[in-house]
Design a protein around this motif. Structure first.
Motif, PDB file in Angstrom:
ATOM      1  N   LYS A   1      44.593  43.780   5.956  1.00  0.00           N
ATOM      2  CA  LYS A   1      45.350  43.737   7.217  1.00  0.00           C
ATOM      3  C   LYS A   1      45.803  45.087   7.728  1.00  0.00           C
ATOM      4  CE  LYS A   1      46.221  39.136   5.790  1.00  0.00           C
ATOM      5  NZ  LYS A   1      47.109  38.131   5.232  1.00  0.00           N
TER       6      LYS A   1
ATOM      7  N   GLY B   1      51.133  38.790   6.982  1.00  0.00           N
ATOM      8  CA  GLY B   1      51.136  39.609   5.772  1.00  0.00           C
ATOM      9  C   GLY B   1      50.644  41.006   6.086  1.00  0.00           C
TER      10      GLY B   1
ATOM     11  N   GLU C   1      54.144  32.414   1.220  1.00  0.00           N
ATOM     12  CA  GLU C   1      53.094  33.429   1.180  1.00  0.00           C
ATOM     13  C   GLU C   1      51.707  32.820   1.360  1.00  0.00           C
ATOM     14  OE1 GLU C   1      53.587  36.632   1.254  1.00  0.00           O
ATOM     15  OE2 GLU C   1      55.766  36.487   1.049  1.00  0.00           O
TER      16      GLU C   1
ATOM     17  N   ALA D   1      51.261  39.568  -2.233  1.00  0.00           N
ATOM     18  CA  ALA D   1      51.590  38.169  -2.501  1.00  0.00           C
ATOM     19  C   ALA D   1      50.683  37.574  -3.571  1.00  0.00           C
ATOM     20  CB  ALA D   1      51.504  37.362  -1.208  1.00  0.00           C
TER      21      ALA D   1
ATOM     22  N   ASN E   1      49.005  33.501   4.481  1.00  0.00           N
ATOM     23  CA  ASN E   1      47.603  33.871   4.329  1.00  0.00           C
ATOM     24  C   ASN E   1      46.681  32.919   5.083  1.00  0.00           C
ATOM     25  OD1 ASN E   1      48.227  36.084   2.806  1.00  0.00           O
ATOM     26  ND2 ASN E   1      47.756  35.128   0.828  1.00  0.00           N
TER      27      ASN E   1
HETATM   28 MG    MG Z   1      49.694  37.541   2.404  1.00  0.00          MG
END
Ligand code: MG
Ligand code: ADP
Length: 562
Positions: A86, A100, A36, A105, A40
């Protein structure tokens, strides 16, 4: 000073959107934290990413990137549930191009570890630090920082002792983290990655081409890798795959990535195996890294919290595209490349090893055979168009030959078997009446009726005898030595007629081929070598390789020559 609202990107998803997102456990072991945090970093456009692991990731996982960074307002929100920059609307789910999109996360990590995020945006005068422990915010303060983000997750599951008990050994958790790291590094070759464990640099991957990245990640020699590219409506594919001689005992290095995410889609893994077909022996597996870029509208990642599973709109098409893409370079890959393809030999292979060097030019159309004047021993140093120099037999099994920049050690039995098999495949099999029919004891009538025609095309005639029992009454000459095996195969009824054909012809070839331990006449051996190196498929019918190739450079290197 930049306007804080303008530079803020992270928002909490509206509830109607967050409800549409596959919920589930995002963090279950250290490797998921690595995954995760790397997602990112990559989504933030990092050019370089470093991962620092301590104690298998249980003590600490620190991921440092040089991406776009976060402002104070982003940090304030980013560890909340459903906080993301996002996506905004439900429609966005269908066109996600980032790794993501759930906004879960950081919230999950913050809930089960001591998370410190230090970040600075490129145009900001200062950085900010956020500390969240077990979900509770401890600190949000300005601090000196370089551009980008450092995410530090310490003491994973410190507040969930029961969960900690489920962890494996430190070394196997570390191994998992490393795999997670490689799964991210592979589809992002333009980004530089480093992986440190307990202070030591374990993996260093500078920005590089895809093939070099795959080779570096798995310590493979790029020389042994083939690349392929393919495209169809809405999908693009790139492959980095092992030459056929590069095989493994497991499928670990058959890896499929869809839109830069590793997925565990078995049907695409099977497509890889299918594409290699008999290039790879039974029980062995090829090496292939498959990178699919699919229109986000054509795939759904929103079915698994860790996005390991994926649903395709057009799986069938993708499989075809993948098979075609892999087969391109495989077909071109031919150890005898440069040698003109020979016509099937005029002499059927029923007689063991009757290589006729005295054939008039035009029968054997290989430029090699033509260049060796009829009747003249084509032994050492014979002037050949593409020099294949036969050097003799070793261990009564290997035929030693030199071609181009390589030395070949050719398995005489396997090579002869393959050649005979090709000849058998290329020739129609004519039935010959048997003096004594071979009884097919207990064969099912329905099987006979449904298969008889297909058997007939293989030159096998099955008829009902006097007692009402079925028997084989005619067989091609080539299969005479296999009566019993054949009867068993017919009775079992397993496999398609084509499989039966391959199977019995390969047995026939095996029977007639020279055995290991047999001493070969040098002329016949030289011809065997030439024909073998001329083959498109350098595997025996059972899938074993016919030869080992050693390059001149490898030999030079072996004795330490520059
Ligand atoms: Mg993420
Ligand atoms: P998601 O990635 O699904 O959006 P996360 O919980 O992983 O959710 O992250 C929340 C948000 O925090 C991201 O959308 C992003 O805006 C921001 N963020 C997280 N990590 C970074 C990073 N390394 N660099 C820049 N922004 C980040």
């Amino acid at each position: 000073m930049p306007d804080p609202i303008a530079s803020r990107r992270v928002r909490i998803l509206r509830e109607d959107v967050s409800r549409k997102i596959a919920a589930g456990e995002v963090i279950d072991r250290p490797l998921s934290v690595v995954r995760e945090l790397l997602d990112n970093a990559l989504d933030a456009g990092a050019r370089n990413v470093d991962v620092y692991l301590e104690g298998g990731g249980l003590a600490r996982i620190r991921v440092v990137d040089d991406g776009e960074g976060m402002c104070r307002e982003d940090l304030e929100l980013c560890t909340e549930r459903h906080a993301t920059s996002k996506i905004v609307h439900e429609d966005d789910l269908a066109r996600v191009s980032t790794l993501g999109f759930r906004g879960e996360a950081l919230a999950s990590i913050a809930a089960c570890a001591r998370l410190t995020l230090t970040s600075r945006q490129a145009d900001a005068s200062e950085g900010w630090r956020l500390v969240v422990e077990g979900g509770a915010r401890r600190v949000l303060e300005p601090c000196p920082a370089v551009r980008g983000t450092a995410a530090d997750a310490a003491e994973l599951f410190f507040n969930l002792p029961a969960r900690r008990k489920f962890m494996k050994s430190v070394s196997s958790e570390a191994q998992g983290c490393r795999q997670s790291f490689l799964d991210k590094a592979l589809p992002h070759p333009q980004t530089g990655f480093r992986f440190f464990a307990d202070g030591a640099l374990k993996v260093f991957l500078p920005p590089q081409e895809l093939k070099e990245r795959a080779a570096a990640a798995y310590a493979l020699d790029p020389v042994h890798l083939l690349t392929g590219e393919g495209e169809s409506a809405g999908a693009r594919i790139r492959t980095v795959a092992g030459r056929p001689e590069l095989v493994r005992q497991d499928r670990r290095l058959i890896q499929v990535f869809v839109n830069r995410r590793r997925v565990s889609d078995f049907s695409l893994v099977q497509a890889v195996e299918y594409a290699y077909g008999e290039h790879v022996p039974g029980g062995a597996f090829p090496i292939a890294f498959v990178f699919l870029e699919v229109d986000p509208a054509q795939v759904d990642f929103n079915i698994h919290p860790a996005k390991k599973e994926v649903r395709f709109r057009n799986l069938g098409e993708l499989r075809q595209l993948l098979i075609g893409t892999l087969r391109g370079p495989l077909a071109a890959f031919n150890l005898g490349a440069g040698v003109q393809r020979k016509q099937p030999p005029a002499v059927p292979g029923s007689t063991p090893l009757t290589f006729d060097l005295g054939q008039p030019p035009g029968v054997a159309v290989s430029p090699l055979a033509q260049a060796a004047p009829a009747g003249q021993p084509a032994s050492r140093g014979a002037p050949l168009e593409r020099e294949v120099v036969y050097h003799g037999q070793v261990f009564r099994l290997f035929l030693l030959a030199e071609m181009g920049d390589s030395l070949f050690l050719i398995d005489q039995h396997a090579a002869h078997e393959r050649l005979l098999f090709e000849e058998l495949l290329a020739h129609p099999l004519a039935p010959q009446e048997l003096l004594l029919p071979v009884p097919l004891a207990g064969i099912q009538e329905s099987l006979v009726l449904s298969r008889r025609e297909a058997w007939g095309r293989l030159g096998i005639r099955v008829e009902r005898g006097e007692g009402g029992n079925y028997a084989v009454t005619a067989l091609p000459e080539e299969l005479l030595c296999l009566e019993e095996e054949l009867a068993d195969a017919l009775c079992s009824g397993t496999g398609s007629p084509e499989e039966l054909r391959q199977n019995i012809l390969s047995q026939a070839a095996c029977r007639s081929a020279v055995k290991d331990g047999e001493e070969l006449d040098p002329l016949a051996a030289a011809e065997l070598v030439r024909r073998a190196l001329n083959l498109d498929n350098a595997r025996c019918p059972h899938g074993r390789p016919l030869w080992m190739e050693v390059r001149r450079s490898e030999l030079w290197k072996a004795v330490g020559r520059p």
